[in-house]
Design a protein around this motif. Structure first.
Motif: not given
Length: 193
Positions: A93-117
């Motif tokens: 899935s592709v996606g999107a999200f937004i903070t509507a109130s308060g504050e969130l933090k996102e930690n992510s990986l800037a690399v595409r991982l293999p989908s399986e195996g």
């Protein structure tokens, strides 16, 4: 932070009819893009009445499923202070999200991982990304995006809006120790609905 177990979540059942539905794209129309999903979450997050109607729990995340554009899956999520998702992805899935109130933090990986195996990967240096998401700020992401989302506040709930297309076929949950990412669990829709 490792993946959270099921007891760290509380589901609040609310009639979907209590929330405004966004009309779906006509049959045969192109699938919603990341930009379409980001536009949807922005518009939805600006609905102050909807955001204020989400029941909040001081001990666990709460969520209500919404009707997203073009057959997408959407969620309104409440985050108590100190809560988070643990490392996970949304499969195809592709996606999107937004903070509507308060504050969130996102930690992510800037690399595409293999989908399986694989069950364990050693990450190289420089793949970590950190993003603060105060109210009104959001992002979209592509297939196999691995991240964790946190409410690091010790006092304030956060609320966010999320949308995914196609509707989530599964979520893979990971644990992380330094640069080692390990697949821990695969959840299917029946596990969270």
């Amino acid at each position: 932070m490792g993946a959270l177990s099921r007891e760290h979540f509380r589901t609040v059942l609310v009639s979907v009819s209590a929330f405004p539905a966004v009309p779906a794209t006509a049959t045969g129309a192109p699938a919603p893009t990341q930009a379409d999903l980001l536009d949807f979450v922005r518009r939805t997050a600006s609905d102050a009445e909807l955001i204020a109607s989400l029941p909040l729990d001081p001990e666990g995340r709460t969520w209500v499923r919404l009707e997203g554009p073009g057959g997408s899956e959407a969620w309104l999520i409440g985050w108590p202070p100190g809560s988070g998702t643990g490392w996970h992805d949304h499969a195809e899935s592709v996606g999107a999200f937004i903070t509507a109130s308060g504050e969130l933090k996102e930690n992510s990986l800037a690399v595409r991982l293999p989908s399986e195996g694989w069950t364990t990967l050693e990450l190289t240096e420089g793949v970590d990304r950190e993003r603060g998401l105060p109210a009104g700020r959001g992002r979209s992401f592509g297939h196999h995006h691995v991240h964790e989302v946190l409410n690091e506040s010790t006092e304030v709930h956060a609320i966010s809006v999320h949308a995914y297309y196609p509707p989530l076929p599964l979520i893979r949950r990971y644990s992380r120790t330094e640069q080692v990412l390990r697949l821990e669990q695969v959840e299917r829709p029946e596990d969270w609905q």
